[in-house]
Write a protein that holds these residues in place. Sequence first.
Motif, short mmCIF file in Angstrom:
data_model
loop_
_atom_site.label_atom_id
_atom_site.label_comp_id
_atom_site.label_asym_id
_atom_site.label_seq_id
_atom_site.Cartn_x
_atom_site.Cartn_y
_atom_site.Cartn_z
N GLU A 31 0.81 -1.27 0.10
CA GLU A 31 0.00 0.10 0.12
C GLU A 31 0.94 1.30 0.24
OE1 GLU A 31 -4.07 -1.80 2.32
OE2 GLU A 31 -2.23 -0.77 3.45
N GLN A 32 1.99 1.30 0.69
CA GLN A 32 2.90 2.34 0.89
C GLN A 32 3.40 2.73 -0.76
OE1 GLN A 32 3.48 4.54 3.57
NE2 GLN A 32 4.53 5.61 2.27
N ARG A 33 3.84 1.39 -1.12
CA ARG A 33 4.40 1.85 -2.66
C ARG A 33 3.14 2.28 -3.63
NH1 ARG A 33 7.02 -3.48 -4.95
NH2 ARG A 33 7.32 -2.16 -6.70
N ILE A 34 2.09 1.72 -3.40
CA ILE A 34 0.89 2.29 -4.40
C ILE A 34 0.76 3.80 -3.92
CG2 ILE A 34 -1.52 2.32 -4.94
CD1 ILE A 34 -1.31 -1.00 -4.18
N LEU A 35 0.79 4.06 -2.73
CA LEU A 35 0.52 5.54 -2.25
C LEU A 35 1.65 6.77 -2.56
CD1 LEU A 35 -1.14 7.50 -0.30
CD2 LEU A 35 0.78 7.00 1.12
N GLU A 36 2.69 5.96 -2.75
CA GLU A 36 3.91 6.96 -3.35
C GLU A 36 3.79 6.99 -4.94
OE1 GLU A 36 7.32 4.65 -1.82
OE2 GLU A 36 7.08 5.57 0.04
N LEU A 37 3.37 5.90 -5.55
CA LEU A 37 3.10 6.01 -6.91
C LEU A 37 2.09 7.04 -7.32
CD1 LEU A 37 3.30 4.90 -9.99
CD2 LEU A 37 1.53 3.30 -9.36
N VAL A 50 -7.45 3.36 -11.92
CA VAL A 50 -7.34 2.19 -11.42
C VAL A 50 -6.71 1.07 -12.48
CG1 VAL A 50 -8.69 0.13 -10.55
CG2 VAL A 50 -9.39 2.58 -9.91
N ARG A 51 -7.14 1.07 -13.54
CA ARG A 51 -6.44 0.44 -14.76
C ARG A 51 -5.00 0.40 -14.94
NH1 ARG A 51 -9.39 0.41 -20.45
NH2 ARG A 51 -10.90 -0.69 -18.99
N ASP A 52 -4.83 1.79 -14.63
CA ASP A 52 -3.21 1.98 -14.81
C ASP A 52 -2.47 1.20 -13.57
OD1 ASP A 52 -3.35 3.68 -17.02
OD2 ASP A 52 -3.52 5.33 -15.80
N ILE A 53 -2.87 1.34 -12.50
CA ILE A 53 -2.41 0.65 -11.49
C ILE A 53 -2.46 -0.96 -11.85
CG2 ILE A 53 -2.66 0.11 -9.06
CD1 ILE A 53 -3.33 3.04 -8.62
N MET A 54 -3.51 -1.42 -11.99
CA MET A 54 -3.67 -2.93 -12.16
C MET A 54 -2.92 -3.51 -13.24
SD MET A 54 -6.02 -3.68 -10.41
CE MET A 54 -7.51 -2.96 -9.42
N GLY A 55 -2.25 -2.42 -14.20
CA GLY A 55 -1.19 -2.80 -15.21
C GLY A 55 0.05 -2.78 -14.86
N LYS A 56 0.34 -2.56 -13.38
CA LYS A 56 1.88 -2.57 -12.86
C LYS A 56 2.00 -3.83 -12.36
CE LYS A 56 2.58 2.06 -13.36
NZ LYS A 56 3.46 2.53 -14.29
N SER A 57 2.39 -4.66 -13.22
CA SER A 57 2.76 -6.20 -12.59
C SER A 57 3.84 -6.45 -11.73
CB SER A 57 3.01 -7.05 -13.88
OG SER A 57 4.15 -6.70 -14.53
N LEU A 59 3.87 -4.67 -9.17
CA LEU A 59 3.45 -4.72 -7.92
C LEU A 59 2.33 -5.55 -7.30
CD1 LEU A 59 2.17 -0.65 -8.21
CD2 LEU A 59 4.21 -1.86 -6.75
N GLY A 60 2.08 -6.50 -8.46
CA GLY A 60 1.55 -7.81 -7.99
C GLY A 60 0.18 -8.10 -8.92
N SER A 61 -0.64 -8.93 -8.55
CA SER A 61 -1.88 -9.22 -9.65
C SER A 61 -2.73 -8.23 -9.50
CB SER A 61 -2.21 -10.85 -9.03
OG SER A 61 -2.87 -10.46 -7.80
N PRO A 62 -3.72 -8.14 -10.64
CA PRO A 62 -4.61 -7.23 -10.54
C PRO A 62 -5.63 -7.37 -9.19
CG PRO A 62 -4.41 -8.03 -12.59
CD PRO A 62 -3.47 -8.78 -11.76
N ALA A 63 -5.82 -8.52 -8.83
CA ALA A 63 -6.65 -8.82 -7.49
C ALA A 63 -6.03 -8.33 -6.42
CB ALA A 63 -6.79 -10.42 -7.53
N THR A 64 -4.64 -8.64 -6.40
CA THR A 64 -3.85 -8.18 -5.04
C THR A 64 -4.04 -6.51 -5.24
OG1 THR A 64 -2.61 -9.87 -5.09
CG2 THR A 64 -1.62 -8.10 -4.16
N LEU A 65 -3.89 -6.13 -6.14
CA LEU A 65 -3.90 -4.47 -6.43
C LEU A 65 -5.03 -3.83 -6.26
CD1 LEU A 65 -1.36 -4.13 -9.30
CD2 LEU A 65 -0.96 -3.30 -7.16
N HIS A 66 -6.27 -4.56 -6.69
CA HIS A 66 -7.61 -4.02 -6.45
C HIS A 66 -8.00 -4.37 -4.97
CE1 HIS A 66 -12.00 -4.27 -6.25
NE2 HIS A 66 -11.87 -3.39 -7.50
N ALA A 67 -7.59 -5.16 -4.16
CA ALA A 67 -7.73 -5.40 -2.69
C ALA A 67 -6.98 -4.23 -1.98
CB ALA A 67 -7.54 -6.82 -2.28
N ARG A 68 -5.94 -3.89 -2.45
CA ARG A 68 -5.05 -3.04 -1.80
C ARG A 68 -5.90 -1.56 -1.79
NH1 ARG A 68 -2.70 -7.04 -0.31
NH2 ARG A 68 -0.71 -7.22 1.03
#
Length: 115
Positions: A31-37, A50-57, A59-68
């Motif tokens: 979450e900290q990495r996402i916040l900094e992004l 949201v789609r841009d973040i989901m594309g950041k492989s 950082l993790g899978s789309p499901a993980t990123l959506h949950a975060r």
Amino acid sequence: MTRPADIYFRFLQLADALRGLPALPALDPLEQRILELVARVGQAQERLSVRDIMGKSELGSPATLHARLTSMREKGWVRLGDTEDARRKQVELTPAALRHFDKLSEALLRAAKDQ
């Protein structure tokens, strides 16, 4: 003699003290990495969906990123804003998250000044 690293270490101490103050709930490392992004993209006055973040492989899978992202919204760190396309949501820092970064900036300035 003060080394540049001493300023950074002092900043880390001050930043840790800020985390102990009642404000927004703590973030996990991802979450900290996402916040900094989100903060970096916002500072550059660019949009991040949201789609841009989901594309950041990296950082993790789309499901993980959506949950975060959901967790970060519930904690008050980010919000989703509308774009021209109703299907795409822009990820933005909340006013409380911006205040958090203001406090971190103040801690960095203080660390540099104290040395």
